[in-house]
Motif scaffolding. Sequence first.
Motif, PDB file in Angstrom:
ATOM      1  N   ASN A   1      49.733 -33.161 -45.340  1.00 24.57           N
ATOM      2  CA  ASN A   1      49.654 -32.489 -43.918  1.00 24.57           C
ATOM      3  C   ASN A   1      48.037 -32.435 -43.516  1.00 24.57           C
ATOM      4  OD1 ASN A   1      51.968 -32.081 -42.645  1.00 24.57           O
ATOM      5  ND2 ASN A   1      52.949 -30.327 -43.588  1.00 24.57           N
ATOM      6  N   THR A   2      47.364 -32.008 -44.628  1.00 25.00           N
ATOM      7  CA  THR A   2      45.922 -31.903 -44.356  1.00 25.00           C
ATOM      8  C   THR A   2      45.292 -33.300 -44.044  1.00 25.00           C
ATOM      9  OG1 THR A   2      46.258 -30.557 -46.371  1.00 25.00           O
ATOM     10  CG2 THR A   2      44.097 -30.521 -45.342  1.00 25.00           C
ATOM     11  N   LYS A   3      45.815 -34.316 -44.622  1.00 28.72           N
ATOM     12  CA  LYS A   3      45.506 -35.659 -44.462  1.00 28.72           C
ATOM     13  C   LYS A   3      45.876 -36.003 -43.237  1.00 28.72           C
ATOM     14  CE  LYS A   3      44.559 -37.329 -49.039  1.00 28.72           C
ATOM     15  NZ  LYS A   3      45.502 -36.983 -50.039  1.00 28.72           N
ATOM     16  N   LEU A   4      47.040 -35.670 -42.822  1.00 29.70           N
ATOM     17  CA  LEU A   4      47.366 -36.111 -41.250  1.00 29.70           C
ATOM     18  C   LEU A   4      46.569 -35.511 -40.288  1.00 29.70           C
ATOM     19  CD1 LEU A   4      49.680 -37.957 -40.293  1.00 29.70           C
ATOM     20  CD2 LEU A   4      50.940 -35.750 -39.834  1.00 29.70           C
ATOM     21  N   VAL A   5      46.139 -34.113 -40.415  1.00 31.13           N
ATOM     22  CA  VAL A   5      45.216 -33.518 -39.605  1.00 31.13           C
ATOM     23  C   VAL A   5      44.040 -34.580 -39.472  1.00 31.13           C
ATOM     24  CG1 VAL A   5      44.049 -31.487 -39.100  1.00 31.13           C
ATOM     25  CG2 VAL A   5      46.424 -31.504 -39.787  1.00 31.13           C
ATOM     26  N   GLU A   6      43.395 -34.635 -40.841  1.00 27.90           N
ATOM     27  CA  GLU A   6      42.143 -35.491 -41.059  1.00 27.90           C
ATOM     28  C   GLU A   6      42.255 -36.680 -40.189  1.00 27.90           C
ATOM     29  OE1 GLU A   6      41.234 -36.248 -44.979  1.00 27.90           O
ATOM     30  OE2 GLU A   6      40.762 -34.298 -45.426  1.00 27.90           O
ATOM     31  N   ARG A   7      43.515 -37.443 -40.334  1.00 29.44           N
ATOM     32  CA  ARG A   7      43.634 -38.809 -39.795  1.00 29.44           C
ATOM     33  C   ARG A   7      43.454 -38.466 -37.834  1.00 29.44           C
ATOM     34  NH1 ARG A   7      46.408 -44.033 -39.919  1.00 29.44           N
ATOM     35  NH2 ARG A   7      47.077 -44.276 -37.745  1.00 29.44           N
ATOM     36  N   LEU A   8      43.952 -37.526 -37.642  1.00 16.87           N
ATOM     37  CA  LEU A   8      44.243 -37.280 -36.240  1.00 16.87           C
ATOM     38  C   LEU A   8      42.784 -37.108 -35.690  1.00 16.87           C
ATOM     39  CD1 LEU A   8      47.179 -35.294 -35.586  1.00 16.87           C
ATOM     40  CD2 LEU A   8      46.818 -37.514 -34.682  1.00 16.87           C
ATOM     41  N   GLU A   9      41.929 -36.287 -36.606  1.00 19.71           N
ATOM     42  CA  GLU A   9      40.618 -36.071 -36.218  1.00 19.71           C
ATOM     43  C   GLU A   9      39.814 -37.309 -36.175  1.00 19.71           C
ATOM     44  OE1 GLU A   9      39.214 -33.246 -38.925  1.00 19.71           O
ATOM     45  OE2 GLU A   9      40.254 -31.412 -37.687  1.00 19.71           O
ATOM     46  N   ILE A  10      40.001 -38.189 -37.074  1.00 21.00           N
ATOM     47  CA  ILE A  10      39.521 -39.596 -37.220  1.00 21.00           C
ATOM     48  C   ILE A  10      39.645 -40.472 -36.220  1.00 21.00           C
ATOM     49  CG2 ILE A  10      39.095 -41.671 -38.391  1.00 21.00           C
ATOM     50  CD1 ILE A  10      38.992 -40.072 -40.809  1.00 21.00           C
ATOM     51  N   GLU A  11      40.872 -40.333 -35.668  1.00 21.03           N
ATOM     52  CA  GLU A  11      41.336 -41.291 -34.677  1.00 21.03           C
ATOM     53  C   GLU A  11      40.857 -40.717 -33.415  1.00 21.03           C
ATOM     54  OE1 GLU A  11      45.665 -41.817 -34.707  1.00 21.03           O
ATOM     55  OE2 GLU A  11      45.785 -42.308 -32.541  1.00 21.03           O
ATOM     56  N   THR A  12      40.679 -39.371 -32.984  1.00 21.08           N
ATOM     57  CA  THR A  12      40.108 -39.121 -31.778  1.00 21.08           C
ATOM     58  C   THR A  12      38.684 -39.213 -31.754  1.00 21.08           C
ATOM     59  OG1 THR A  12      41.411 -37.233 -32.383  1.00 21.08           O
ATOM     60  CG2 THR A  12      40.506 -37.086 -30.281  1.00 21.08           C
TER      61      THR A  12
END
Length: 611
Positions: free
Chosen positions: A337-348
């Motif tokens: 889940n932490t990774k998913l949040v990271e991914r979203l941050e990167i995407e933005t």
Amino acid sequence: MAFNLPLIALIGATLFFYFREARLRRQLQFALKSPYAEKRQSDERFHSIVENAVEGIFQSTPDGRYLHVNPALARLYGYETAQDLKSNLHNIAKDLYVAPNRRSEFQTLLQEQDFVRDFESQVYQKSGSIIWIMENARAVRDSQGELLYYEGSVIDITQRKNAEERLVYQALHDSLTALPNRLLFEDRLHQAVLRSKRDTLGLAVLFVDLDDFKLVNDSMGHEAGDTLLRVIAERLRNAVREEDTIARIGGDEFIVLLERLKEVHEATEIAERIVTELQPPIPIGEREVFTSASIGIAYSADGLHRAESLLRDSDAAMYQAKTRQKASYALFNPEMNTKLVERLEIETGLRFALERGELRLHYQPLIELENNVMSGVEALLRWEHPAQGLIPPGKFIQIAEDTGLIVPIGYWVLEEACRQMQEWRAERPDNPLMTINVNLSGKQLQCEDIVAQVAEILDKTQLPPTALKLEITESVMMTDFDTTLAKLNALKAMGVKLAMDDFGTGYSSIASLSTLPLDTVKIDRAFVNRLTDHKETHSALEAIMTLSKALKLNVTGEGIETNQQRRSLQDLGCHVGQGYLFAKPLPAAALSEHPYFTGVVMERSDERRAA
Ligand code: C2E
Ligand code: MG
Ligand code: MG
């Protein structure tokens, strides 16, 4: 005046009685004759209304027989005449209703409230076909309140029901694949969680995301994409059990619900089966397309997970699977889940990285193994994140590909790299052979005007085409082979050089080396790593070298970290090396001062080699 009083009295009395009798007679006539006549007329009228009504009308006994039915009801149920209906239907509940207990509900309502309104059920026609009807009925009682019979009307609502059913179906299914959609899936998942809690059996959600589907869609068109999705849906059906639910929830995203699992490995086995089932190429028109999927698994042993979290977790696990390799699956663990949040941050953040000037290029030398001379550099992208510092491409290139941001980013990389190389060439007129290697993503190559883009940049930066080498990976050739090949040929015709990057991983096939207009093949770091202690790798590399020689391909070894690797590669006939042994990727300024750049390192390295 002589009045004959008795006569007058007689006449008066006669008239009086005459008129009274006439009135009484009229009254009597009215009282005796009219009700029958009127009733008869009214009966006839009602009979006619009932007989000619378009609605079915009935009277039936509480024990389920028809007392009276009109022709419309007979027609509705598929009988010739009312009599035909009455004599064929002996038990309404059993002979008429598809679900006989629906009739019991009808009767219970009538007993409890004396009427039913808009009561919908399915009934059999004489032919056996099933129609939907709607009934309105009331209970008729005598003055003591004893139930005499039921009476009511029936209409055929099959058309409306079918239309409703179609609407409901459409609302809950994906029109392309006819699979359930997210709405229906979520409903089933909620039910499954409740069941799982009750039966203490496990359940799993598998999030299946196709790898590179966008490539197919973008390059071969939507129709091809649709065909592919239909075939995938079919293959998923083959891979799971009859009772499992598969849904399509997005462009290339499917979810599978597995119930009644005893062990988590039952879920991973099905994931493996999906991977295998998707392996064979899919014929689309005259072509064959290879496809694979990444699968994320969220497992709940006891139904104590909420449906929403199972969905979210399987999604997070799918992203994890994507980062591993194609056609793989990953089981959820909370870190994801932490990774998913990271991914979203990167995407933005990535959306703004380009315009905010946060992208940087580092350059890693390419060294000719024979004479230890730097023959070129590879431009490698980094993102200088305001908060997180320098982010390596492994963390964001895939996201840039998925979001399409790679196209503008790739353009910037190409332009910046060419500009830098032209600057270096101007500074170092003694080494005009230096080339710049730039990675070109599949998405960029899908751009219709990629050849024009490259020409434009070369023109803008004045870099000779021969000083540019574009690195592609084999996955770019997976779809629309002919168009891609044509673009590569056009680039080649301009004088630009081409390299196959990361050879030896993933989809690498020896055949591609001979079909593509390549100058160089770069042996992947993983291959180089195994080289010194893995016999088969050594033999495979020998074969690749032989082929490359025949095809006049230059061979570059990637990720060389030790002298031993360097020597083995050189002995095998590898021409160029790249790796930490020589230099890490460096910013332009730092590279300008590097001994390889200034040409000092040659002797030193040779000394080491001799020693
Ligand atoms: P690549 O094109 O195969 O680049 C080589 C990668 O191996 C680079 O990783 C490099 O830093 C690393 N490397 C080189 N020598 C060694 C070594 O001796 N040991 C180890 N452990 N690693 C070594 P980097 O810079 O992280 O790039 C990773 C990948 O990201 C690249 O692999 C390339 O596929 C992609 N990439 C980088 N820049 C771009 C770009 O501008 N556009 C596109 N589309 N992809 C890029
Ligand atoms: Mg590369
Ligand atoms: Mg590589």
